[in-house]
Structure formats: C-alpha cells, structure tokens
Design a protein around this motif. Structure first.
Motif, PDB file in Angstrom:
ATOM      1  N   ALA A   1      -3.070  -6.051  10.308  1.00  0.00           N
ATOM      2  CA  ALA A   1      -3.747  -5.580   9.100  1.00  0.00           C
ATOM      3  C   ALA A   1      -5.015  -4.785   9.409  1.00  0.00           C
ATOM      4  O   ALA A   1      -6.111  -5.144   9.021  1.00  0.00           O
ATOM      5  CB  ALA A   1      -4.048  -6.750   8.161  1.00  0.00           C
TER       6      ALA A   1
ATOM      7  N   LYS B   1      -6.288  -1.997   8.307  1.00  0.00           N
ATOM      8  CA  LYS B   1      -6.971  -1.514   7.098  1.00  0.00           C
ATOM      9  C   LYS B   1      -7.448  -0.066   7.154  1.00  0.00           C
ATOM     10  O   LYS B   1      -8.062   0.416   6.214  1.00  0.00           O
ATOM     11  CB  LYS B   1      -8.123  -2.433   6.696  1.00  0.00           C
ATOM     12  CG  LYS B   1      -7.695  -3.847   6.393  1.00  0.00           C
ATOM     13  CD  LYS B   1      -8.884  -4.688   5.997  1.00  0.00           C
ATOM     14  CE  LYS B   1      -8.476  -6.146   5.969  1.00  0.00           C
ATOM     15  NZ  LYS B   1      -9.604  -7.017   5.787  1.00  0.00           N
TER      16      LYS B   1
ATOM     17  N   ARG C   1      -6.134   1.811   4.210  1.00  0.00           N
ATOM     18  CA  ARG C   1      -6.820   1.623   2.919  1.00  0.00           C
ATOM     19  C   ARG C   1      -7.949   2.631   2.739  1.00  0.00           C
ATOM     20  O   ARG C   1      -8.207   3.087   1.635  1.00  0.00           O
ATOM     21  CB  ARG C   1      -7.363   0.210   2.812  1.00  0.00           C
ATOM     22  CG  ARG C   1      -6.265  -0.832   2.678  1.00  0.00           C
ATOM     23  CD  ARG C   1      -6.819  -2.204   2.518  1.00  0.00           C
ATOM     24  NE  ARG C   1      -7.378  -2.324   1.172  1.00  0.00           N
ATOM     25  CZ  ARG C   1      -8.035  -3.388   0.753  1.00  0.00           C
ATOM     26  NH1 ARG C   1      -8.233  -4.410   1.558  1.00  0.00           N
ATOM     27  NH2 ARG C   1      -8.509  -3.428  -0.477  1.00  0.00           N
TER      28      ARG C   1
ATOM     29  N   GLU D   1      -4.211  -6.338   0.023  1.00  0.00           N
ATOM     30  CA  GLU D   1      -4.290  -7.231   1.173  1.00  0.00           C
ATOM     31  C   GLU D   1      -3.709  -8.601   0.855  1.00  0.00           C
ATOM     32  O   GLU D   1      -4.206  -9.316  -0.024  1.00  0.00           O
ATOM     33  CB  GLU D   1      -5.759  -7.379   1.582  1.00  0.00           C
ATOM     34  CG  GLU D   1      -5.971  -8.198   2.807  1.00  0.00           C
ATOM     35  CD  GLU D   1      -7.440  -8.262   3.220  1.00  0.00           C
ATOM     36  OE1 GLU D   1      -7.734  -9.039   4.138  1.00  0.00           O
ATOM     37  OE2 GLU D   1      -8.271  -7.544   2.645  1.00  0.00           O
TER      38      GLU D   1
ATOM     39  N   LEU E   1      -0.767  -6.115   4.882  1.00  0.00           N
ATOM     40  CA  LEU E   1      -1.081  -5.280   3.723  1.00  0.00           C
ATOM     41  C   LEU E   1       0.216  -4.849   3.043  1.00  0.00           C
ATOM     42  O   LEU E   1       1.268  -4.789   3.681  1.00  0.00           O
ATOM     43  CB  LEU E   1      -1.870  -4.049   4.169  1.00  0.00           C
ATOM     44  CG  LEU E   1      -3.153  -4.322   4.944  1.00  0.00           C
ATOM     45  CD1 LEU E   1      -3.759  -3.016   5.450  1.00  0.00           C
ATOM     46  CD2 LEU E   1      -4.153  -5.074   4.099  1.00  0.00           C
TER      47      LEU E   1
ATOM     48  N   ALA F   1      -8.760  -9.434  -1.815  1.00  0.00           N
ATOM     49  CA  ALA F   1      -7.662 -10.020  -1.045  1.00  0.00           C
ATOM     50  C   ALA F   1      -6.880 -10.991  -1.916  1.00  0.00           C
ATOM     51  O   ALA F   1      -7.464 -11.797  -2.637  1.00  0.00           O
ATOM     52  CB  ALA F   1      -8.208 -10.736   0.181  1.00  0.00           C
TER      53      ALA F   1
END
Length: 108
Positions: free
Chosen positions: A13, A15, A18, A28, A33, A91
């Motif tokens: 993950a 990120k 994102r 998340e 993800l 999350a």
C-alpha cells in the motif's frame, strides 16, 4: 470501472497512486488500496505512479489478477460509506475477505 489494484499492493500500500489521482477515488483498506469503480475517470495517472506495478486497466487484467475486479466491486458494496472522496472518508480499516485472508507478506 477503469483501473484495478491487484495483489501486488497487499501489505505494501505505497499510496503514491493516491497522490496522483485527480478525483480521489483510491480508498485505503487495512492491507491494500482499492479503486472505486464508479468514481475512477480512467485517466491512468495511478498506473504510472505505482512503484509496485499493482494497477492495471480492467481490460488488461490476466490470470489471477482478474478476480481483483470483482474484489473491488464487492469491497465497495460491503462498505457503502466509502464514496465521495477517499481523503474525506479516511482509512476503512477492513478489507475484502479474500484480501483479509491473503497470506502474510502480500502479493507479487
């Protein structure tokens, strides 16, 4: 749905995807993800941002990665509060049952 995150994201993950997503549609879970299938605008920015190669077009999925299309759909059906922007939602703290049961250490 345009893009799908596969098992290469489990327990990683990163990120980075994102940060590149212009519509904030990458949510998340606990171990990975998920791209919201109804919010993704098919821009592809997440694909190039992912250092793990964990994102692919739903039309280019092959082998075991194909099931992650359904996993994403089912994840958002199970967590209807995950919509309208990942940053606002935060999350989720849970995963699809397949991901939750995935062996430690993640995918690819």
């Amino acid at each position: 749905m345009a893009y799908v995150i596969n098992d290469a994201c489990i327990d990683v993950a990163d990120k980075a995807c994102r940060e590149e997503c212009p519509v904030d549609c990458i949510y998340e879970g606990d171990r990975m993800l998920y791209i919201h299938p109804d919010e993704c605008v098919d821009c592809g920015k997440c694909v190039t941002a992912c250092p793990n190669g964990a994102i692919a077009s739903e039309h280019k999925l092959s082998g075991d990665a194909e099931r992650f299309r359904d996993i994403a759909v089912e994840f958002f059906e199970a967590f209807p509060e995950a919509e309208g922007g990942a940053e606002d939602v935060g999350a989720i703290g849970s995963d699809h049952p397949v991901v939750a049961a995935w062996p430690a250490g993640g995918g690819a």
